[in-house]
Scaffold this active site. Structure first.
Site, PDB file in Angstrom:
ATOM      1  N   LYS A  84       0.750  -1.503   0.280  1.00 47.73           N
ATOM      2  CA  LYS A  84       0.505  -0.399   0.159  1.00 47.73           C
ATOM      3  C   LYS A  84       0.805   1.437   0.005  1.00 47.73           C
ATOM      4  O   LYS A  84       0.182   2.602  -0.440  1.00 47.73           O
ATOM      5  CB  LYS A  84      -1.074  -0.425   0.864  1.00 47.73           C
ATOM      6  CG  LYS A  84      -2.039  -0.898   1.029  1.00 47.73           C
ATOM      7  CD  LYS A  84      -2.889  -0.494   2.116  1.00 47.73           C
ATOM      8  CE  LYS A  84      -3.990  -1.482   1.915  1.00 47.73           C
ATOM      9  NZ  LYS A  84      -4.953  -2.107   0.842  1.00 47.73           N
TER      10      LYS A  84
ATOM     11  N   LYS B  46      -4.063  -9.388  -6.531  1.00 48.28           N
ATOM     12  CA  LYS B  46      -5.600  -9.801  -6.058  1.00 48.28           C
ATOM     13  C   LYS B  46      -6.931  -8.908  -6.318  1.00 48.28           C
ATOM     14  O   LYS B  46      -6.467  -7.724  -6.270  1.00 48.28           O
ATOM     15  CB  LYS B  46      -5.167  -9.827  -4.027  1.00 48.28           C
ATOM     16  CG  LYS B  46      -6.003 -10.205  -2.959  1.00 48.28           C
ATOM     17  CD  LYS B  46      -5.860 -10.039  -1.785  1.00 48.28           C
ATOM     18  CE  LYS B  46      -6.259  -8.008  -1.217  1.00 48.28           C
ATOM     19  NZ  LYS B  46      -6.819  -7.869   0.059  1.00 48.28           N
TER      20      LYS B  46
ATOM     21  N   LYS C 112     -11.153  -4.494  -3.049  1.00 49.98           N
ATOM     22  CA  LYS C 112     -12.166  -3.219  -3.177  1.00 49.98           C
ATOM     23  C   LYS C 112     -12.266  -1.666  -3.044  1.00 49.98           C
ATOM     24  O   LYS C 112     -12.558  -1.597  -3.952  1.00 49.98           O
ATOM     25  CB  LYS C 112     -13.367  -3.342  -1.531  1.00 49.98           C
ATOM     26  CG  LYS C 112     -12.592  -3.427  -0.588  1.00 49.98           C
ATOM     27  CD  LYS C 112     -13.737  -3.081   0.526  1.00 49.98           C
ATOM     28  CE  LYS C 112     -13.075  -3.792   1.547  1.00 49.98           C
ATOM     29  NZ  LYS C 112     -12.089  -3.564   2.170  1.00 49.98           N
TER      30      LYS C 112
HETATM   31  N1  AQP Z   1      -8.934 -11.153  -3.348  1.00 46.42           N
HETATM   32  C1  AQP Z   1      -9.725 -12.264  -2.228  1.00 46.42           C
HETATM   33  N2  AQP Z   1      -9.649 -13.350  -1.878  1.00 46.42           N
HETATM   34  C2  AQP Z   1     -10.150 -13.888  -0.748  1.00 46.42           C
HETATM   35  N3  AQP Z   1     -10.667 -12.753   0.354  1.00 46.42           N
HETATM   36  C3  AQP Z   1     -10.192 -11.874   0.489  1.00 46.42           C
HETATM   37  N4  AQP Z   1     -10.562 -10.856   1.520  1.00 46.42           N
HETATM   38  C4  AQP Z   1      -9.682  -9.255   0.393  1.00 46.42           C
HETATM   39  N5  AQP Z   1     -10.178  -9.843  -0.663  1.00 46.42           N
HETATM   40  C5  AQP Z   1     -10.061 -10.727  -0.306  1.00 46.42           C
HETATM   41  C6  AQP Z   1     -11.258 -11.114   2.670  1.00 46.42           C
HETATM   42  O1  AQP Z   1     -11.499  -9.834   3.155  1.00 46.42           O
HETATM   43  C7  AQP Z   1     -11.321  -9.354   4.446  1.00 46.42           C
HETATM   44  C8  AQP Z   1     -11.530  -8.482   4.475  1.00 46.42           C
HETATM   45  O2  AQP Z   1     -10.830  -8.077   4.065  1.00 46.42           O
HETATM   46  P1  AQP Z   1     -10.314  -5.879   4.764  1.00 46.42           P
HETATM   47  O3  AQP Z   1     -11.798  -4.925   4.404  1.00 46.42           O
HETATM   48  O4  AQP Z   1     -10.338  -5.701   6.047  1.00 46.42           O
HETATM   49  O5  AQP Z   1      -9.578  -5.796   3.636  1.00 46.42           O
HETATM   50  P2  AQP Z   1      -8.197  -6.336   2.774  1.00 46.42           P
HETATM   51  O6  AQP Z   1      -8.247  -7.628   3.229  1.00 46.42           O
HETATM   52  O7  AQP Z   1      -7.470  -5.311   2.745  1.00 46.42           O
HETATM   53  O8  AQP Z   1      -9.545  -6.266   1.904  1.00 46.42           O
HETATM   54  P3  AQP Z   1      -9.302  -5.653   0.301  1.00 46.42           P
HETATM   55  O9  AQP Z   1     -10.342  -6.284  -0.335  1.00 46.42           O
HETATM   56  O10 AQP Z   1      -8.608  -5.746  -0.062  1.00 46.42           O
HETATM   57  O11 AQP Z   1      -9.391  -3.997   1.068  1.00 46.42           O
HETATM   58  P4  AQP Z   1      -8.443  -2.304   0.331  1.00 46.42           P
HETATM   59  O12 AQP Z   1      -8.163  -2.370  -0.654  1.00 46.42           O
HETATM   60  O13 AQP Z   1      -8.935  -1.605   0.954  1.00 46.42           O
HETATM   61  O14 AQP Z   1      -7.361  -2.994   0.916  1.00 46.42           O
HETATM   62  C9  AQP Z   1     -10.602 -10.643   4.945  1.00 46.42           C
HETATM   63  O15 AQP Z   1     -10.531 -11.347   5.728  1.00 46.42           O
HETATM   64  C10 AQP Z   1      -9.196 -10.636   3.489  1.00 46.42           C
HETATM   65  O16 AQP Z   1      -8.271 -11.291   4.162  1.00 46.42           O
END
Ligand code: AQP
Length: 332
Positions: free
Chosen positions: A115, A197, A200
């Site tokens: 990030k 990956k 969101k």
């Molecule tokens: N692509 C993914 N595949 C499987 N699991 C995923 N998770 C996120 N993306 C995937 C799981 O969703 C949960 C919540 O995640 P989070 O919101 O705490 O943060 P993150 O992992 O950083 O999710 P994002 O979507 O990638 O958010 P941003 O873009 O803001 O960083 C976790 O259990 C995560 O493992």
């Protein structure tokens, strides 16, 4: 004896299929299979502000995630559902845990590295200390298990290290949690760049399926998902990463093994495979969206969140009081 399962999602964007398969669907499955256990689930809005958020959007997404947890099938009677910022002890314990975490450990976190490379300027100090707050989210409630996708495994290992360090110095106090990582679907990849990956907070929405996408958008995104020119349905993440990702999504959504999907489609074209996958996603997501619509404006959702706040708040208050006593903070 029943175990406690704790997990959260941060409202940094629209929930994606990755969040659903890697996290929410796992909670729902666990809840069905573990009747004895307690579920504490929260919306991690404090984590969201480690990067800049528009206030009105942040508040809307926070409530959206709370409603989506329920719309996806979590049982309201068995879930303590709450919003992280409404329980002030998360931040209080987060600071204490920062004081038990080393700079070198935080510097090694790949999510921070990824990030911070993307942003390269204006990186907040809270993005750096994020894993200590995440440790607090988990240790505050003495979680036995934390269901997460693959990407959060490293943070959870750090949580365990922090808990062990604290326990060794002050005497047994925190439960050391175990991760629960799904066998299939722990890392759903971007539809356009299958080596990255699905996230969101991505700028381009062609790469992810939002849980709010309508039928036409779901079908369009699956149709245009990157595959390869080998024209053979086969699970090979190295040479056919786009197709492997779609097979994983299909298997997860249908609760099947990867091999079962491959067998069923081994003689099909990519087009047929994609059409069936898109339909399976529509059949899963549209009913969830209907339930979400009923919940989002309801008093019921507010009542569930109030109740969650009361239960989690009481637990957190007691744990923090004991924690301060252990450390020697305050007068008694
Ligand atoms: N692509 C993914 N595949 C499987 N699991 C995923 N998770 C996120 N993306 C995937 C799981 O969703 C949960 C919540 O995640 P989070 O919101 O705490 O943060 P993150 O992992 O950083 O999710 P994002 O979507 O990638 O958010 P941003 O873009 O803001 O960083 C976790 O259990 C995560 O493992």
């Amino acid at each position: 004896m029943g175990k406690r399962i704790v997990s959260g999602i941060k409202p940094t964007g629209t929930l994606t299929l990755g969040n659903y398969i890697g996290a929410i669907k796992q909670f729902v499955k666990l809840q069905k299979n573990r009747k004895e256990d307690e579920f504490f689930l929260f919306v991690a809005d404090m984590h969201a502000i480690t990067t800049r958020q528009v206030p009105a959007e942040l508040r809307k997404r926070t409530l959206d995630i709370a409603a989506m947890y329920l719309a996806c099938g979590l049982e309201k009677e068995r879930t303590v559902l709450f919003i992280q910022s409404e329980i002030k002890e998360h931040v209080e314990l987060g600071y204490i845990l920062q004081s038990n975490t080393y700079m070198g450990e935080l510097e090694r976190m790949t999510q921070y590295k990824d990030k911070s490379i993307k942003q390269d300027t204006s990186i907040t100090s809270s993005l750096f200390t994020y894993p200590a707050l995440m440790a607090a989210d988990i240790l505050l409630y003495d979680a036995d298990y934390v269901p997460v996708g693959e990407d959060q495994k490293q943070h959870l290992e750090l949580t365990r290290d922090i808990a062990n360090r604290f326990n060794n110095f002050y005497g047994d106090f925190f439960t050391v949690p175990e991760p629960l990582i799904p066998e299939v679907g722990a890392r759903i990849m971007d539809l356009q760049e299958p080596n990255k990956k699905m996230s969101k907070s991505d700028e381009f929405d062609k790469g992810y399926i939002s849980l709010f996408d309508d039928e036409a958008a779901i079908k369009r995104k699956i149709r245009s998902a990157v595959t390869d020119s080998l024209a053979k349905i086969n699970y090979d993440p190295i040479n056919q990463p786009g197709l492997a990702n779609l097979i994983t999504i299909f298997a997860s959504i249908k609760d099947l093994e990867i091999a079962q999907i491959v067998e069923k489609y081994q003689n099909s074209t990519y087009q047929t495979f994609k059409e069936d996958l898109a339909q399976a996603l529509v059949d899963t997501l549209i009913p969830i969206q209907k339930r979400y619509q009923e919940l989002i404006k309801s008093q019921e959702l507010q009542d569930i969140l109030d109740q969650g706040k009361a239960i989690a708040g009481e637990y957190a208050f007691k744990k923090m009081r004991k924690c301060k006593q252990k450390i020697g903070l305050g007068r008694k």
